[in-house]
Design a protein around this motif. Sequence first.
Motif, PDB file in Angstrom:
ATOM      1  N   GLU A 290      18.217   9.374   4.972  1.00  0.00           N
ATOM      2  CA  GLU A 290      16.789   9.576   5.182  1.00  0.00           C
ATOM      3  C   GLU A 290      15.997   8.494   4.441  1.00  0.00           C
ATOM      4  OE1 GLU A 290      16.050  13.557   3.862  1.00  0.00           O
ATOM      5  OE2 GLU A 290      16.366  14.380   5.858  1.00  0.00           O
ATOM      6  N   HIS A 291      14.763   8.290   4.900  1.00  0.00           N
ATOM      7  CA  HIS A 291      13.952   7.262   4.260  1.00  0.00           C
ATOM      8  C   HIS A 291      12.476   7.643   4.307  1.00  0.00           C
ATOM      9  CE1 HIS A 291      13.620   6.157   8.544  1.00  0.00           C
ATOM     10  NE2 HIS A 291      12.409   5.737   8.208  1.00  0.00           N
ATOM     11  N   SER A 292      11.720   7.036   3.440  1.00  0.00           N
ATOM     12  CA  SER A 292      10.265   7.152   3.494  1.00  0.00           C
ATOM     13  C   SER A 292       9.696   5.782   3.829  1.00  0.00           C
ATOM     14  CB  SER A 292       9.698   7.648   2.157  1.00  0.00           C
ATOM     15  OG  SER A 292       9.954   6.712   1.129  1.00  0.00           O
ATOM     16  N   LEU A 293       8.528   5.779   4.418  1.00  0.00           N
ATOM     17  CA  LEU A 293       7.875   4.541   4.832  1.00  0.00           C
ATOM     18  C   LEU A 293       6.454   4.520   4.296  1.00  0.00           C
ATOM     19  CD1 LEU A 293       7.513   1.955   6.541  1.00  0.00           C
ATOM     20  CD2 LEU A 293       6.943   3.448   8.483  1.00  0.00           C
ATOM     21  N   GLU A 294       6.090   3.415   3.668  1.00  0.00           N
ATOM     22  CA  GLU A 294       4.726   3.207   3.208  1.00  0.00           C
ATOM     23  C   GLU A 294       4.207   1.897   3.786  1.00  0.00           C
ATOM     24  OE1 GLU A 294       4.140   3.411  -0.977  1.00  0.00           O
ATOM     25  OE2 GLU A 294       5.292   5.266  -1.223  1.00  0.00           O
ATOM     26  N   VAL A 295       3.023   1.948   4.375  1.00  0.00           N
ATOM     27  CA  VAL A 295       2.398   0.755   4.935  1.00  0.00           C
ATOM     28  C   VAL A 295       1.001   0.615   4.351  1.00  0.00           C
ATOM     29  CG1 VAL A 295       1.622  -0.431   7.022  1.00  0.00           C
ATOM     30  CG2 VAL A 295       3.708   0.963   7.077  1.00  0.00           C
ATOM     31  N   SER A 296       0.699  -0.579   3.881  1.00  0.00           N
ATOM     32  CA  SER A 296      -0.606  -0.863   3.299  1.00  0.00           C
ATOM     33  C   SER A 296      -1.168  -2.118   3.948  1.00  0.00           C
ATOM     34  CB  SER A 296      -0.474  -1.068   1.780  1.00  0.00           C
ATOM     35  OG  SER A 296      -1.666  -1.607   1.224  1.00  0.00           O
ATOM     36  N   VAL A 297      -2.391  -2.026   4.465  1.00  0.00           N
ATOM     37  CA  VAL A 297      -3.033  -3.163   5.119  1.00  0.00           C
ATOM     38  C   VAL A 297      -4.440  -3.342   4.557  1.00  0.00           C
ATOM     39  CG1 VAL A 297      -3.857  -4.135   7.298  1.00  0.00           C
ATOM     40  CG2 VAL A 297      -1.732  -2.812   7.259  1.00  0.00           C
ATOM     41  N   THR A 298      -4.786  -4.571   4.229  1.00  0.00           N
ATOM     42  CA  THR A 298      -6.139  -4.898   3.787  1.00  0.00           C
ATOM     43  C   THR A 298      -6.599  -6.143   4.539  1.00  0.00           C
ATOM     44  OG1 THR A 298      -5.663  -4.065   1.562  1.00  0.00           O
ATOM     45  CG2 THR A 298      -7.664  -5.394   1.842  1.00  0.00           C
ATOM     46  N   MET A 299      -7.696  -6.019   5.280  1.00  0.00           N
ATOM     47  CA  MET A 299      -8.296  -7.144   5.991  1.00  0.00           C
ATOM     48  C   MET A 299      -9.640  -7.435   5.344  1.00  0.00           C
ATOM     49  SD  MET A 299      -9.068  -7.512  10.067  1.00  0.00           S
ATOM     50  CE  MET A 299     -10.092  -8.813  10.746  1.00  0.00           C
ATOM     51  N   THR A 300      -9.777  -8.631   4.785  1.00  0.00           N
ATOM     52  CA  THR A 300     -10.951  -8.965   3.994  1.00  0.00           C
ATOM     53  C   THR A 300     -11.641 -10.210   4.540  1.00  0.00           C
ATOM     54  OG1 THR A 300      -9.746  -8.154   2.046  1.00  0.00           O
ATOM     55  CG2 THR A 300     -11.791  -9.363   1.657  1.00  0.00           C
ATOM     56  N   PRO A 301     -12.948 -10.137   4.815  1.00  0.00           N
ATOM     57  CA  PRO A 301     -13.680 -11.340   5.216  1.00  0.00           C
ATOM     58  C   PRO A 301     -13.681 -12.371   4.093  1.00  0.00           C
ATOM     59  CG  PRO A 301     -14.941  -9.355   5.707  1.00  0.00           C
ATOM     60  CD  PRO A 301     -13.796  -8.932   4.838  1.00  0.00           C
ATOM     61  N   GLU A 302     -13.659 -13.630   4.449  1.00  0.00           N
ATOM     62  CA  GLU A 302     -13.612 -14.695   3.458  1.00  0.00           C
ATOM     63  C   GLU A 302     -14.777 -14.585   2.464  1.00  0.00           C
ATOM     64  OE1 GLU A 302     -12.887 -19.481   3.613  1.00  0.00           O
ATOM     65  OE2 GLU A 302     -14.499 -18.670   4.861  1.00  0.00           O
TER      66      GLU A 302
END
Length: 331
Positions: A290-302
Amino acid sequence: MSGPPPIWKRYHVAHDTEYCYAYSVSNARHRAHLIPGDRPDQQVHQRTLTVNQPLAESAEGIDFYGNHYRDFAINVPHRLLSVQARMDVSVRAPVWPTHSVIWTGKSLARRSFDPADQVGTRFALTCAPYLVDSPMIPALPEAASWALAHLGSGKPLHQQLLTMTKAIFEEFVFDPAATTVGTPLSQVFKTKRGVCQDFAQLMIAALRSVGIPARYMSGYILTHPLPGQPRLVGADATHAWVEAWCPGHGWLGLDPTNGKAVTDEFITLACGRDYADVIPLRGVVVGGGEHSLEVSVTMTPEAELTQSASPKHDLNQHDLKLGKPVDTAGQ
């Protein structure tokens, strides 16, 4: 008379994916669709992909649909896989048509054409994969009747495509708890609830059913924090939308989740027939359990970037997670 040229906007994206396994993985092979490419309205300035394990093999390529990908293999035992994608990308708002062919309800597909017909040849080579069923988007008779009702007849196609986009936004409810990756599209159509992946694939099914080529787009969309609130690190997510073929203009970007045409707040990672063609990270492992999944996304304007380093996890601290119980909820 044409207006001023669109302004380019630059963004930084940090996309982190972590798999934590209950037991050791002895061997693994993965493919990452986390490498954006240049497009008519997108320029990639920098892109990196970092893996926390030593790689036995690593190679980049371009798939059938024109997407950049990275294949890699790991031959050392591991319980934690971390893949960090970093990219600096500029985009501009696509030019939206002011006129297009009149939609009469007839399929855009051609059964045959003269080999000397350059327009027909281009259409066949570009659109053929996006006119037929695909693994996650089967033919839905109910979608065809729904499409004809919302596209209407006798009006410019680009206007009708936007009308359908807005109809999905108005008639369907965004509900992350309603579906999973494997939920049949027929159920989404019946319950009228789902997420961006569902709405994109539903619109594609509707368009293909009446002979309009449509493809699945994967990438990011800029989110806006509440007034006076800071941008939350890691709180964004990958996004899905649609591109439909409009004769004389090519592919038009449409976002049924938000009921609008694609703007300069979208970054494209990949395109395909459906989600299965553009999964951000997939693979085959030996062991792991079994496994766990973590996803993190950050979209930042310049404009919001500071001199401090962009947020990212400390790879040296990853081992701390291995002592915690494995959570497989929602997987």
